[in-house]
Structures are given as structure tokens and as C-alpha cells.
Design a protein around this motif. Structure first.
Motif, mmCIF file in Angstrom:
data_model
loop_
_atom_site.group_PDB
_atom_site.id
_atom_site.type_symbol
_atom_site.label_atom_id
_atom_site.label_comp_id
_atom_site.label_asym_id
_atom_site.label_seq_id
_atom_site.Cartn_x
_atom_site.Cartn_y
_atom_site.Cartn_z
ATOM 1 N N LYS A 180 64.289 65.563 28.018
ATOM 2 C CA LYS A 180 63.066 65.954 28.700
ATOM 3 C C LYS A 180 63.334 66.268 30.152
ATOM 4 C CE LYS A 180 61.534 61.306 29.904
ATOM 5 N NZ LYS A 180 60.402 60.352 29.861
ATOM 6 N N GLY A 181 62.311 66.845 30.807
ATOM 7 C CA GLY A 181 62.504 67.544 32.075
ATOM 8 C C GLY A 181 63.069 66.793 33.243
ATOM 9 N N ALA A 225 60.660 63.888 38.656
ATOM 10 C CA ALA A 225 59.581 63.916 37.669
ATOM 11 C C ALA A 225 58.649 62.745 37.957
ATOM 12 C CB ALA A 225 60.136 63.834 36.255
ATOM 13 N N ASN A 243 55.399 59.608 34.234
ATOM 14 C CA ASN A 243 56.178 59.754 33.003
ATOM 15 C C ASN A 243 55.950 61.135 32.401
ATOM 16 O OD1 ASN A 243 57.988 58.675 31.195
ATOM 17 N ND2 ASN A 243 56.383 58.022 29.796
ATOM 18 N N THR A 244 55.725 62.117 33.271
ATOM 19 C CA THR A 244 55.375 63.454 32.788
ATOM 20 C C THR A 244 56.561 64.169 32.153
ATOM 21 O OG1 THR A 244 55.898 64.518 34.899
ATOM 22 C CG2 THR A 244 53.650 63.690 34.609
ATOM 23 N N GLY A 245 57.748 63.833 32.606
ATOM 24 C CA GLY A 245 58.922 64.544 32.107
ATOM 25 C C GLY A 245 59.062 65.936 32.675
ATOM 26 N N LYS A 246 58.168 66.325 33.576
ATOM 27 C CA LYS A 246 58.245 67.659 34.183
ATOM 28 C C LYS A 246 58.766 67.515 35.604
ATOM 29 C CE LYS A 246 53.778 68.569 32.372
ATOM 30 N NZ LYS A 246 52.494 69.288 32.501
#
Lengths: 113, 111
Positions: free
Chosen positions: A97-98, B92, B95-98
Motif C-alpha cells: 500500500k501507498g 501517509a 492509516n489511509t495508505g495514501k
């Protein structure tokens, strides 16, 4: 080992036209991302995809459409280009993931007249 | 709203000088990344800092993650013309992962 490629590298189009930017990766990474880069804004996330057929909006998705029918391809379409979409567009991919390392393509410089 | 603020935005120095670039936020990050971007290319990861207070060294580059995991710094010792480029911090939030990116610091090192 091509890695991640983008095409075209440069594109000039007119307001109102549809434009598609291509992104292809050879690593079979699950995650793929589209960013735009503008002076003073760094990189801003447009859309991302966690796997084939799974996409989600980023920070600035308006005016853009994405699809991901195959793991290796992640095209970005501007349905009706506007001057504010003049920018440099980067595609990236990652294994996880990102918030893990992302691998970026060389970018597409798009000018909308 | 710029969640990650970098300073300075532009830096022009002579070869051999030292410099520090800062990346600050009011948010806590589980990790922060530093990328370097050269003209006409995409960013390339330099380092990821994960633990509060962590210091990582990459040759003449020293990266530090703040104790509270809200900020980071990049220090370059004896800068060389090859260090010229755009330095970006990224993290990030939550906990968005972006990943979100700072606006970048453009470094020019003159011979």
C-alpha cells in the motif's frame, strides 16, 4: 527490464478535447498511482488502484477518469481537458500500500491550450 | 491544506557548503520518506524513516525523524553539484495508505 513507462512524454491539446495518458509497468506491482506535479504543490494524488478493477479517488480526482482492466496498465483519461489541467503527470507503482516505496515513471508533460 | 510543509522552497549554495532541509507537519506519521527528483525524471526514493528519533545516513546525506514523528530533516554535508535537484518528503497520514508530498525543496549547488 523496462520498469514503469509512460506515453506520450509530451502532449499538447486544446480545451475540451479528450486525452488519455498511458502507464505500463513490468513488475506486476499491485498498487498503481497517478499524480500531477505543479509548481508550489509538490505531487498531488489523482487516483490510485490497489489491484485490477479496483480504483479509488485521491486528493484531486475531478475531471479525470481511470481504469485498470490489467495489472500492468493504468491509463488516465481527461474527459474534457481544461487549461487548469496543464501539468506534469506521473504514474507510480508499489508492491504494498501507498506508504511504502513507490516507483515513478518519467512523467508526461501535458499542455492544454 | 498542505499537511507536509517543506522549507526552504529554494536553496542555491556553493559547492562544499552544508545545508539542511526541513519537513514539518502537525500530524503524526508512521513513517516519512525522502525522494529526490532530477529534471525530466520521476522521483526516486532516498530513504524511509520509521522510528521516532531515528537517524539514517546515506553517504553525505543525514536524515532524521522527529521524536514525535511529526517532522523530519535532511542534512547534506559538503554539497556537490551532483546533489542538485528537487527534494521531496512524503508520508501517509493516519492509516489511509495514501502518500502525501511536501511541496519540495529545489537545491542548486554551484561549482
Amino acid at each position: 527490464d523496462a520498469g514503469i513507462t509512460q506515453s506520450p512524454r509530451y502532449k499538447i491539446t486544446e480545451t475540451g478535447r479528450q486525452v488519455t495518458l498511458m502507464c505500463h509497468q513490468t513488475w506486476s506491482h499491485s498498487y498503481m498511482f497517478w499524480y500531477r506535479q505543479d509548481l508550489g504543490h509538490g505531487l498531488r494524488l489523482i487516483y490510485y488502484s490497489a489491484a485490477a478493477d479496483i480504483t479509488d479517488k485521491g486528493e484531486v480526482p475531478d475531471g479525470y477518469v481511470v481504469s485498470r482492466s490489467k495489472t500492468e496498465n493504468f491509463p488516465l483519461t481527461l474527459e474534457s481537458a481544461t487549461r487548469s489541467q496543464t501539468s506534469v503527470y506521473f504514474c507510480a507503482s508499489s508492491v504494498y500500500k501507498g506508504d511504502t516505496e513507490q516507483f515513478f515513471g518519467p512523467g508526461t508533460r501535458l499542455t492544454v491550450l | 491544506t498542505q499537511l507536509l510543509k517543506q522549507s526552504p522552497q529554494f536553496l542555491s549554495i556553493q559547492e562544499g557548503e552544508n545545508l539542511t532541509v526541513y519537513c514539518n507537519s502537525s500530524s503524526v506519521f508512521s513513517s516519512l520518506q525522502w525522494y529526490r527528483q532530477e529534471p525530466g525524471e520521476g522521483p526516486v526514493l532516498l530513504v524511509t524513516v520509521v522510528t521516532g528519533g531515528e537517524v539514517k545516513k546515506l553517504k553525505r546525506l543525514t536524515f532524521q525523524f522527529g521524536d514525535a514523528r511529526k517532522d523530519s530533516s535532511l542534512h547534506i554535508t559538503a554539497a556537490q553539484p551532483g546533489d542538485t535537484g528537487l527534494y521531496l518528503c512524503a508520508g501517509a497520514p493516519g492509516n489511509t495508505g495514501k502518500l502525501i508530498f511536501g511541496q519540495g525543496t529545489t537545491l542548486q549547488v554551484k561549482p
